[in-house]
Design an enzyme around this catalytic site. Sequence first.
Site, PDB file in Angstrom:
ATOM      1  N   HIS A  67       0.823  -1.214   0.000  1.00  0.00           N
ATOM      2  CA  HIS A  67       0.000   0.000   0.000  1.00  0.00           C
ATOM      3  C   HIS A  67       0.853   1.260   0.000  1.00  0.00           C
ATOM      4  O   HIS A  67       0.381   2.334  -0.383  1.00  0.00           O
ATOM      5  CB  HIS A  67      -1.007  -0.014   1.160  1.00  0.00           C
ATOM      6  CG  HIS A  67      -0.465   0.256   2.520  1.00  0.00           C
ATOM      7  ND1 HIS A  67      -0.160  -0.747   3.419  1.00  0.00           N
ATOM      8  CD2 HIS A  67      -0.184   1.416   3.164  1.00  0.00           C
ATOM      9  CE1 HIS A  67       0.268  -0.205   4.543  1.00  0.00           C
ATOM     10  NE2 HIS A  67       0.263   1.107   4.421  1.00  0.00           N
ATOM     11  N   ASP A  81       1.114  -7.701   2.038  1.00  0.00           N
ATOM     12  CA  ASP A  81       1.305  -6.253   1.874  1.00  0.00           C
ATOM     13  C   ASP A  81       2.793  -5.929   1.754  1.00  0.00           C
ATOM     14  O   ASP A  81       3.408  -5.387   2.669  1.00  0.00           O
ATOM     15  CB  ASP A  81       0.679  -5.520   3.066  1.00  0.00           C
ATOM     16  CG  ASP A  81       0.389  -4.063   2.769  1.00  0.00           C
ATOM     17  OD1 ASP A  81       0.904  -3.562   1.757  1.00  0.00           O
ATOM     18  OD2 ASP A  81      -0.348  -3.434   3.547  1.00  0.00           O
ATOM     19  N   SER A 130       4.001   1.916   8.551  1.00  0.00           N
ATOM     20  CA  SER A 130       3.764   0.996   7.438  1.00  0.00           C
ATOM     21  C   SER A 130       5.060   0.768   6.673  1.00  0.00           C
ATOM     22  O   SER A 130       5.733   1.719   6.277  1.00  0.00           O
ATOM     23  CB  SER A 130       2.708   1.569   6.494  1.00  0.00           C
ATOM     24  OG  SER A 130       1.444   1.595   7.103  1.00  0.00           O
TER      25      SER A 130
END
Length: 708
Positions: free
Chosen positions: A76, A213, A639
């Site tokens: 992402h 991810d 992230s």
Amino acid sequence: MLASLTLAAPLAHADEGQWQPYQLPELQKELKQLGITIPARQLADLGKHPMSAIVSLGGCSASFVSNAGLVVTNHHCAYGAVQRNSSAKRNLIADGFLAKTRAEELPAGASDRIYVTDKLENVTAQVTGGLDTRLAGAERHKQIQSRIKALIAECEQDKAYRCSVPSFHRGLEYYRIRQLAIRDVRLVYAPSDKIGNFGGDVDNFEWPRHTGDFAFLRAYVGKDGRPADPSPDNVPYHSKDFLVVSAAGLKNGDPILLAGYPGRTSRYKLPVEIRAARDVSYPRRVQESQADLAVIAQATAGNAEWAVRYAAVAKSINNGMKKTQGLIDGFARKDIAAIKDTQDAEFRQWFAKNGAGSEPTLLAELDAVIAEDIALTEQEFAMAVATQSDLYRAARTLYRAALERKKPDAERELGYQERDQALIKARLTRLEQSLVPAVDQARWQAALQRYARLPAATHPQGLDAKLPAAEAVPALYANTLLNATANRLSWLSKDAAAIEQSEDPFLRLAVANQGLAEAMEQRRKEVDGTLERVIPRYMQAFIAFKKSQGKPVYPDANSTLRVTFGSVAPYTPRDGIIKGPFTKVEGILEKHNGQAPFNAPQALRDAVQAKRFGAYRDAALGSVPVNFLSSADTTGGNSGSAVMNSKGELVGLNFDSTYESVTKDWYFDTAITRAIHVDIRYMLWVMQEVDGAHNLLKEMTIKGAPRR
């Protein structure tokens, strides 16, 4: 004195705290007890392994995994790069992308950067030392900003670097941070979103998760080894250090280290600030996000090309909305404001005995400026809703940049100095891949209608009269030339007078509203200046109070390099339910229904059904682990953060938190706070068995990897 205040106090819980690297030597005992074998002094050194391999993407975290500039991060985090290289005919979001050779790697985007932090120094004395205590808010803020700009200019004599001077402990300390800014970033590999975004927004912030991810980028520089503009002549950056990947994985209870660039936390905010967020700001944000997403969905329906262009925008809004809703639900589940009430009362009682004599007006000043800040924040939110147009924001940027160019560079606002011109150009260029005028028009018309329904007290004074009526918006889009990238960029070289004489409706609107925008900015500077005078004094007292209790003393996250540690751990979200720390690839088959977001690729399903697990099979699970939980202290910005084992080897990537954990931005609850990570074994397995990314597997140094 300041240094002694921010050194770590004894830990209440080993997994709470987003620590500045220099604090880690004070935590040597806790690290050793946890099982971390890397010396704390080594972890504190930005020039040594593993910290020298940890990088920022300017919103996400990442790490080098080869000496040829190969960077691993979350899918992402690379989603924008994938989207910008996609079209309806060549949809890399759905199909995935793999460059088998370096010549096939794609440009990530004009504004994409990889930042390598190499120097950090305490400059508190240079920023706040000797300031006149009688200065009014705006003047104090101006002087602080002037000192910060001077420190940045001094640091950026070498144009290869990007420097910043963020505050810590809400203005108690300032550090100057130097980062090598690599501006030729290329997309190397991203699996299909059927892997990288499996579960989509349905599974976002949920557990169990089965999301791959991860993605890879590469940093390129000029042949002299220094950052350079994107060019076919550039060569891969020779990273000083990189992380070795461990295919051995982890088991329940194993220690982990996590390093990255967490965005924002609010652990030291007052109860009144929590209630303002819980009861007003957050509900409005969720409503705004829901409404905007509905408009985007309706405006792009039936047009595959438009849907691709707004895929990254919608994903970002969805992610923020679900996190905000999680905060609201978390506040409802646990009365954090009441917990803070107790802490605040204890602090005020302690302060009355230990600090009020020297600071008799502090708490009254604190309460007053916090109230001002809350009120102004609501008006700033309303302003953002009222100006929800990419083209209008572009026009405002062009005019503001022209006005700032009239000033000597040192006097310009941060964000509009010469050092910022390339990024301004990049943002204006990036709209080429993420703007459809018809969609932008629909979003703005709807936003103006929502703005009209906001409480009148939140409307900035004078703004209503300056805004176009919703029904007048189509004419603006019909008569502008700013929807073309070349036209937008052409205005960057023109002066303010030329823009003031322009007939372009968006530029005319930007000119007409500039005075009001400046008035709002001036109010913010006044409030910020007062905050910069009051909050550090409060934080100094509060840190002393926390240390008197033997509690952790670490600064709120502020997008700077931090280290946290913990262990692989299950949790109990509610009575009678225990959620284990690992998920397996078989869970993907259980969720698969052939429809997005639970539509796993056929090649992946075949590999699972055939049990082609190889060296990535976990003996205890009897399968390949997909995701795992840890007690690490993380937030947005983490992230892509490297999750490392006790030796500093890469074993996973952080990408999410459980829904029950979202309120950790305000309050860390050890019992239920869990971060969610991609298990490195799943990443390696997908690369080998599903996507055939053998060239990258060979490039990385992987311990315990099968022969390829």
